[in-house]
Design an enzyme around this catalytic site. Structure first.
Site, short mmCIF file in Angstrom:
data_model
loop_
_atom_site.label_atom_id
_atom_site.label_comp_id
_atom_site.label_asym_id
_atom_site.label_seq_id
_atom_site.Cartn_x
_atom_site.Cartn_y
_atom_site.Cartn_z
N ALA A 330 0.82 -1.21 0.00
CA ALA A 330 0.00 0.00 0.00
C ALA A 330 0.85 1.26 0.00
O ALA A 330 1.96 1.28 -0.56
CB ALA A 330 -0.98 -0.05 1.18
N SER A 331 0.37 2.30 0.66
CA SER A 331 1.02 3.62 0.57
C SER A 331 2.37 3.70 1.26
O SER A 331 3.06 4.72 1.13
CB SER A 331 0.09 4.69 1.15
N THR A 332 2.78 2.65 1.98
CA THR A 332 4.11 2.69 2.59
C THR A 332 5.20 2.80 1.54
O THR A 332 6.31 3.26 1.83
CB THR A 332 4.37 1.43 3.44
N VAL A 333 4.91 2.40 0.28
CA VAL A 333 5.96 2.42 -0.75
C VAL A 333 6.12 3.79 -1.39
O VAL A 333 7.02 3.97 -2.21
CB VAL A 333 5.67 1.36 -1.85
N LYS A 334 5.29 4.75 -1.05
CA LYS A 334 5.37 6.05 -1.72
C LYS A 334 6.73 6.75 -1.54
O LYS A 334 7.24 7.34 -2.50
CB LYS A 334 4.21 6.94 -1.25
#
Length: 629
Positions: A330-334
């Site tokens: 999810a958004s942790t990779v942004k």
């Protein structure tokens, strides 16, 4: 005279016959004696060594001595896995006339179950009668005393003592330590193939999972032997010689028990995982997976009923969620996608993008919605990370393409093993067009790339992979392998296990590493940051990133359907590190089906950092004189 002549002739004939027979018999006797002495010479001279050895083997026996298993400590010298005395009731079937009747009497005397009796008779059926079979393991002192008083009534039964593995903290560290259990046929075949079977001549247990399995050679030690003389019924008369066994090495882990306890407390039985890591060295300070189970149940052999309950438990306690749980990152990779964008010159720190409530591929009618229905307006990459703006990263993924995304995320360790020192690890999936063609026989679509841009779609990763990836980001491209083992106690003293580094991840401009890190700082310190609420009134500076992994397809605008089934709710993730300028602690937390990316997982990350920052880790060298015990 004629008659006398006839008599004399017959007498002469009979004398000749007697003489010939006597000579024949004498020759036969001599021949037999020659043959006898020749055979005696053969046995006494030619085969002397062979029969002396056989005779000695009938009188002399080698009895293997099991080595004591090495102990396992945390980084501060607290015992995590030890050995304790245990007692088993064994029976020699050949010494017992009425085996079934004797087993029934022992069941009544010691309160043994029918299942134990069934296991006993299965052993007897599959092994020679002169070998002992175990009727009961882990007898209590009351059972030992009760049998000892009546032992004279049971000719073929006896009590055997041994050292048995014991885990004083039960299920707290199961997914770190693993457990030992009885050697089965598969283990025996592996030991035979690797030439180690003789070293397990006196052992009944072997490491099955976790650290116990990974460092089996260190922990096991080497078998010893004692040479004994036995009488005609096999009873030991005297000990001739003895070669003591070599104990296994004691080992120290990087695990801090204080942090491990805190992690399990914060999980509170919910399905999820917590990892605390030193991003500089790769040391795993805590690795918790919930729910867990008690490894002590496996040491003596878990019952079919208990094992079946674990297997069919819908919460899957046997899975190590920290290394085997695969989730959409999810958004942790942004922040990691930001590195790709900067290094590829697709964006700069000053790039401005207007985020509406959705992103639309040029020439397409399909809309990819942001979690914020009204959008985020004008923003730079810093604000995009702070507020976790989906549309900014949809656009970035559209510019990059799946080939470039795959190339950069592979450098962060996704789609591959991290190398952490336990065998129970999965690689997750870092998607590519080739992977989709091979897996689904379908081409890669541009819409697939957009979803991957925010860590969704076909992308999956383990919490350990996230910890590994963010350690690379925090340490500006240095790639260190996650490590549970801290060091080993040898005859020369404590030997520290060094960190293991991979080829570094280099950027065209080293300053680019600071851009996503500053964005993660704003996630916690900024007033509109997705982690601001959970990290309010922080006594130290930290960075972080939230993530909400969607499990079922649904609309993402303000008319979104409410998910009612608990198993369909979103997974919540959070990555955090502190202190911000010189990070010592990196935390990855995930709660399954929590439905909120910045609440339970962020609260856990905050609690873990507070605990870690409240008291410095013990980094002093282990006292090699006593092994830290």
């Amino acid at each position: 005279m004629k008659t006398l002549g006839i008599s004399l002739a017959h007498h002469q004939t009979e004398s000749d016959i007697f003489t010939r027979r006597l000579r024949a018999i004498l020759f036969l006797v001599i021949a037999l004696f020659v043959l006898l002495f020749a055979n005696l010479a053969h046995l006494q001279i030619s085969c002397y060594r062979l029969y002396r050895t056989r005779s000695r083997e009938n009188r002399i026996r080698l009895i293997p001595i099991a080595p004591s298993r090495g102990l396992i400590y945390d980084r501060n010298g607290i015992l995590l896995a030890g050995n304790r005395p245990a007692y088993s009731l064994v029976i020699y079937p050949q010494k017992t006339k009425l085996l079934h009747a004797e087993v029934q009497r022992l069941q009544h005397l010691l309160g043994l179950s029918d299942e134990e009796a069934r296991h006993f008779f299965a052993q007897v059926k599959n092994q020679p009668g002169f070998k002992s079979a175990t009727l009961a393991d882990d007898l209590t002192m009351q059972q030992v005393a009760r049998f000892s008083v009546r032992q004279f009534e049971y000719a073929g039964a006896s009590i055997q003592s041994r050292l048995e593995r014991y885990y004083p903290y039960g299920g707290l560290l199961t997914h770190v330590l693993g457990y030992v259990a009885k050697i089965n046929d598969t283990d025996r075949e592996h030991l035979k193939a690797t030439g180690q079977l003789t070293n397990y001549a006196a052992n009944r247990d072997i490491g099955k999972l976790g650290i116990e399995k990974y460092y089996e050679k260190l922990l096991h030690g080497h078998v010893g032997y004692q040479e004994v003389e036995v009488n005609n019924v096999g009873r030991v008369v005297r000990t001739i010689s003895r070669k003591p066994s070599t104990p296994g090495h004691d080992i120290y882990l990087n695990i801090d028990l204080r942090l491990q306890i805190k992690a399990q407390e914060e999980l509170g039985g919910r399905r999820g995982a917590v990892i605390v890591m030193d991003p500089k060295t790769g040391a795993i300070l805590a690795m918790a997976s919930s729910p867990s189970y008690n490894p002590n149940s496996f040491v003596d052999g878990i019952s079919e009923k208990k094992y079946s309950a674990l297997i069919h438990n819908k919460n899957n306690p046997l899975i190590n969620r920290a290394t085997q749980g695969v989730y959409a990152p999810a958004s942790t990779v942004k922040p990691l996608m930001t590195i790709m964008g900067l290094d590829s010159a697709l964006i700069t720190p000053a790039t401005r993008y207007f985020g509406r409530g959705y992103f639309q591929i040029p020439g397409s009618r399909r809309k990819f919605y942001d979690w914020e229905p009204w959008g985020h307006g004008w923003m730079t990459v810093y604000k995009a990370i702070e507020q976790s703006a989906d549309t900014f990263f949809y656009h970035l993924a559209y510019l990059a393409g799946i080939k470039r995304i795959h190339q950069y995320m592979h450098l962060f360790g996704f789609g591959q093993y991290t190398g952490v020192d336990i065998d129970e690890e999965r690689t997750g999936n870092l998607p590519s067009s080739q992977w989709k063609q091979a897996r689904y026989h379908q081409p890669w679509y541009l819409g697939d790339t957009i979803s991957v841009g925010i860590g969704q779609g076909y992308w999956s990763a383990t919490p350990m992979q996230l910890a590994h990836a963010f350690s690379i980001l925090i340490d500006h491209g240095k790639r260190v392998v996650p490590q549970i083992l801290k060091g080993t106690v040898t005859a020369q003293g404590f030997r520290s296990d060094p960190s293991h580094f991979l080829a570094p991840f280099k950027l065209k401009d080293r300053k680019d590493w600071q851009v996503p890190l500053k964005g993660m700082y704003m996630v916690i310190q900024g007033k509109t940051g997705t982690g601001h609420r959970a990290f309010a009134h922080l006594a130290y500076q930290a960075g972080g990133k939230s993530g909400t992994a969607q499990l079922v397809s649904r609309k993402t605008d303000h008319k979104a359907h409410k998910v009612t089934q608990e198993r369909h709710k979103d997974n919540a993730l959070f990555v955090a590190f502190a202190p911000f300028k010189k990070p010592k602690f990196l935390v990855v937390s995930i709660i399954e089906n929590a439905g909120d990316g910045h609440s339970p997982a962020a609260n856990i990350a905050r609690a873990m950092l507070d605990t870690a920052m409240s008291e410095p880790l013990n980094t002093s060298k282990v006292d090699s004189t006593n092994g830290g015990s």
